[in-house]
Scaffold this active site. Structure first.
Site, PDB file in Angstrom:
ATOM      1  N   SER A 119     -78.480  26.471 -45.804  1.00 38.68           N
ATOM      2  CA  SER A 119     -79.041  26.578 -46.989  1.00 38.68           C
ATOM      3  C   SER A 119     -79.203  25.360 -47.701  1.00 38.68           C
ATOM      4  CB  SER A 119     -78.012  27.381 -47.898  1.00 38.68           C
ATOM      5  OG  SER A 119     -78.170  27.243 -49.338  1.00 38.68           O
ATOM      6  N   TYR A 149     -70.147  29.479 -51.940  1.00 36.83           N
ATOM      7  CA  TYR A 149     -71.241  29.749 -51.045  1.00 36.83           C
ATOM      8  C   TYR A 149     -71.704  28.273 -50.484  1.00 36.83           C
ATOM      9  CZ  TYR A 149     -76.029  30.784 -49.713  1.00 36.83           C
ATOM     10  OH  TYR A 149     -77.357  31.141 -48.998  1.00 36.83           O
TER      11      TYR A 149
HETATM   12  P1  NAP Z   1     -79.620  39.602 -47.909  1.00 39.94           P
HETATM   13  O1  NAP Z   1     -80.772  40.074 -48.231  1.00 39.94           O
HETATM   14  O2  NAP Z   1     -78.422  39.741 -48.718  1.00 39.94           O
HETATM   15  O3  NAP Z   1     -79.081  40.100 -46.455  1.00 39.94           O
HETATM   16  C1  NAP Z   1     -77.680  39.800 -46.003  1.00 39.94           C
HETATM   17  C2  NAP Z   1     -77.549  40.597 -44.837  1.00 39.94           C
HETATM   18  O4  NAP Z   1     -76.340  40.394 -44.077  1.00 39.94           O
HETATM   19  C3  NAP Z   1     -77.451  42.059 -45.275  1.00 39.94           C
HETATM   20  O5  NAP Z   1     -77.963  42.859 -44.067  1.00 39.94           O
HETATM   21  C4  NAP Z   1     -76.033  42.505 -45.384  1.00 39.94           C
HETATM   22  O6  NAP Z   1     -75.882  43.661 -44.948  1.00 39.94           O
HETATM   23  C5  NAP Z   1     -75.430  41.590 -44.033  1.00 39.94           C
HETATM   24  N1  NAP Z   1     -74.117  41.396 -43.980  1.00 39.94           N
HETATM   25  C6  NAP Z   1     -73.282  40.893 -45.167  1.00 39.94           C
HETATM   26  N2  NAP Z   1     -72.151  40.791 -45.046  1.00 39.94           N
HETATM   27  C7  NAP Z   1     -71.837  41.169 -43.816  1.00 39.94           C
HETATM   28  C8  NAP Z   1     -70.800  41.346 -42.524  1.00 39.94           C
HETATM   29  N3  NAP Z   1     -69.393  41.020 -43.120  1.00 39.94           N
HETATM   30  N4  NAP Z   1     -70.848  41.892 -41.534  1.00 39.94           N
HETATM   31  C9  NAP Z   1     -72.218  42.333 -41.173  1.00 39.94           C
HETATM   32  N5  NAP Z   1     -73.360  42.132 -41.954  1.00 39.94           N
HETATM   33  C10 NAP Z   1     -73.264  41.671 -43.205  1.00 39.94           C
HETATM   34  O7  NAP Z   1     -79.754  38.003 -47.550  1.00 39.94           O
HETATM   35  P2  NAP Z   1     -80.917  37.245 -46.879  1.00 39.94           P
HETATM   36  O8  NAP Z   1     -81.509  36.670 -48.138  1.00 39.94           O
HETATM   37  O9  NAP Z   1     -81.568  38.041 -45.958  1.00 39.94           O
HETATM   38  O10 NAP Z   1     -80.069  35.975 -46.388  1.00 39.94           O
HETATM   39  C11 NAP Z   1     -79.518  36.156 -44.923  1.00 39.94           C
HETATM   40  C12 NAP Z   1     -78.994  34.824 -44.786  1.00 39.94           C
HETATM   41  O11 NAP Z   1     -79.692  33.606 -45.215  1.00 39.94           O
HETATM   42  C13 NAP Z   1     -77.599  34.362 -45.318  1.00 39.94           C
HETATM   43  O12 NAP Z   1     -76.872  33.866 -44.641  1.00 39.94           O
HETATM   44  C14 NAP Z   1     -77.983  33.614 -46.598  1.00 39.94           C
HETATM   45  O13 NAP Z   1     -76.890  32.949 -47.260  1.00 39.94           O
HETATM   46  C15 NAP Z   1     -79.003  32.741 -46.241  1.00 39.94           C
HETATM   47  N6  NAP Z   1     -80.010  32.131 -47.055  1.00 39.94           N
HETATM   48  C16 NAP Z   1     -80.915  33.016 -47.957  1.00 39.94           C
HETATM   49  C17 NAP Z   1     -81.525  32.354 -48.874  1.00 39.94           C
HETATM   50  C18 NAP Z   1     -82.399  32.984 -49.798  1.00 39.94           C
HETATM   51  O14 NAP Z   1     -82.819  32.276 -50.560  1.00 39.94           O
HETATM   52  N7  NAP Z   1     -82.566  34.418 -49.638  1.00 39.94           N
HETATM   53  C19 NAP Z   1     -81.751  30.726 -48.794  1.00 39.94           C
HETATM   54  C20 NAP Z   1     -80.919  30.141 -47.543  1.00 39.94           C
HETATM   55  C21 NAP Z   1     -80.236  30.889 -47.075  1.00 39.94           C
HETATM   56  P3  NAP Z   1     -75.190  44.929 -46.163  1.00 39.94           P
HETATM   57  O15 NAP Z   1     -76.463  45.103 -46.866  1.00 39.94           O
HETATM   58  O16 NAP Z   1     -74.516  45.796 -45.533  1.00 39.94           O
HETATM   59  O17 NAP Z   1     -74.438  43.796 -47.065  1.00 39.94           O
HETATM   60  C1  GCO Z   2     -78.638  30.640 -55.550  1.00 48.34           C
HETATM   61  C2  GCO Z   2     -79.412  31.179 -54.321  1.00 48.34           C
HETATM   62  C3  GCO Z   2     -79.260  30.117 -53.286  1.00 48.34           C
HETATM   63  C4  GCO Z   2     -80.108  30.499 -51.850  1.00 48.34           C
HETATM   64  C5  GCO Z   2     -80.207  29.685 -51.130  1.00 48.34           C
HETATM   65  C6  GCO Z   2     -80.881  28.336 -51.229  1.00 48.34           C
HETATM   66  O1  GCO Z   2     -78.108  31.468 -56.319  1.00 48.34           O
HETATM   67  O2  GCO Z   2     -78.677  29.498 -55.713  1.00 48.34           O
HETATM   68  O3  GCO Z   2     -78.898  32.383 -54.011  1.00 48.34           O
HETATM   69  O4  GCO Z   2     -78.154  29.969 -52.862  1.00 48.34           O
HETATM   70  O5  GCO Z   2     -79.832  31.953 -51.785  1.00 48.34           O
HETATM   71  O6  GCO Z   2     -79.053  29.420 -50.512  1.00 48.34           O
HETATM   72  O7  GCO Z   2     -81.148  27.600 -50.172  1.00 48.34           O
END
Ligand code: NAP
Ligand code: GCO
Length: 269
Positions: A149, A162
């Site tokens: 992230s 986080y």
């Molecule tokens: P999301 O929409 O919240 O999806 C997260 C997924 O992880 C969901 O399918 C969730 O299932 C699953 N999950 C959560 N806890 C779990 C567990 N204990 N065991 C198995 N599955 C679990 O998140 P996203 O935005 O796609 O993010 C995916 C990854 O990218 C995460 O690691 C997040 O930190 C990272 N990320 C996101 C962003 C962003 O801006 N969106 C940016 C940087 C990094 P449930 O629905 O059952 O909870």
């Molecule tokens: C927040 C956001 C971020 C993004 C991502 C950025 O609350 O600032 O959720 O943490 O998810 O991780 O890279």
């Protein structure tokens, strides 16, 4: 016959496990892997989500394999990996994607809430990586991609757990590289910027008067691309890091953020 250069980006015949990939970033990455020839395996924490994910993959013409597994539960992870190896094949590519966030000011956050975020976002990538590495060593190759992230580099109010987890995940990435690079295992991270998924939906919600969420406007002003990212923006970088084309890339975090980490932000008019 000389290999066509683009073959270096092929995932033909590879088994790819993407954790938490019923939707969101994981789903986007897994569909790209399937388009490049990989067999897709994913897990989610509840059967109904796995079923929803299987249907979504089917809509994309992908016959995925779904498993119910909480990635924080080591016994469940080990059992799932053994079942995958039996039913699909030894895992060639692991994407530690499953993750949660809790946006709470640090001094209002309980230790239990802090631990829960660390458990999913840092302990689980350790647990799942540990479960798949022996098979990769036996196979003589492996790719691990940790979804880090911008918070692997920066902090912001309310995301202490986080940011601590994602900072740790960057260092776990470097350590897996250090310990297992000699077995032809490459472990890299992808650091998405702000991506439009359910996880960030609260940051983009329209205000009661119909105006944009202040954080939405803030992020757009801080991003040279002047937009939120989408899971599709991560597909090319993920395929690169999962393919032979990146065999000499190890221990790196590739930021896919529209330039936000490089930019001081648009000056107020
Ligand atoms: P999301 O929409 O919240 O999806 C997260 C997924 O992880 C969901 O399918 C969730 O299932 C699953 N999950 C959560 N806890 C779990 C567990 N204990 N065991 C198995 N599955 C679990 O998140 P996203 O935005 O796609 O993010 C995916 C990854 O990218 C995460 O690691 C997040 O930190 C990272 N990320 C996101 C962003 C962003 O801006 N969106 C940016 C940087 C990094 P449930 O629905 O059952 O909870
Ligand atoms: C927040 C956001 C971020 C993004 C991502 C950025 O609350 O600032 O959720 O943490 O998810 O991780 O890279």
């Amino acid at each position: 016959m000389e290999k066509n250069f683009l073959q270096n980006f092929s995932l033909e015949g590879k088994v790819a496990l993407v954790t938490g990939a019923s939707y969101g970033i994981g789903f986007g990455i897994a569909t790209a892997f399937a388009r490049c020839g990989a067999k897709i395996v994913f897990n989610d924490i509840r059967q109904e989500l796995v079923d929803k994910g299987l249907a979504a993959y089917k809509e994309e013409g992908i016959e995925a394999h779904g498993y119910v597994c909480d990635v924080t539960n080591e016994d469940a992870v080990n059992a799932m990996v053994a079942q995958i190896e039996k039913e699909v094949g030894v895992i060639d590519i692991l994407v530690n994607n499953a993750g949660i966030i809790k946006r709470i000011p640090m001094c209002e956050m309980s230790a239990a809430e802090f631990r829960q975020v660390i458990d999913v976002d840092l302990n689980a990538p350790f647990i799942v990586s540990k479960a798949v590495i022996p098979g990769m060593i036996k196979k003589g190759h492996g790719k691990i991609i940790n979804i880090c992230s911008m918070m692997s580099e920066l902090g912001r109010e309310t995301v202490s757990a986080y940011a601590a987890a994602k900072g740790g995940l960057k260092m776990l990435t470097r350590n897996i590289c250090s310990e297992y690079g000699e077995y032809n295992i490459q472990c890299n991270g992808i650091g998405p910027g702000y991506i439009a998924t359910p996880q960030t939906a609260p940051l983009r919600e329209r205000q009661p008067d119909g105006s944009r969420h202040p954080f939405d406007s803030f992020i757009v002003a801080k991003t040279p691309a002047a937009r939120w990212g989408t899971p599709e923006d991560l597909q090319g970088p993920a395929v690169f890091l999962a393919s032979d084309a990146s065999d000499f890339v190890n221990g790196q975090v590739l930021y896919v953020d529209g330039g936000i980490l490089a930019y001081i932000g648009k000056q107020p008019k």
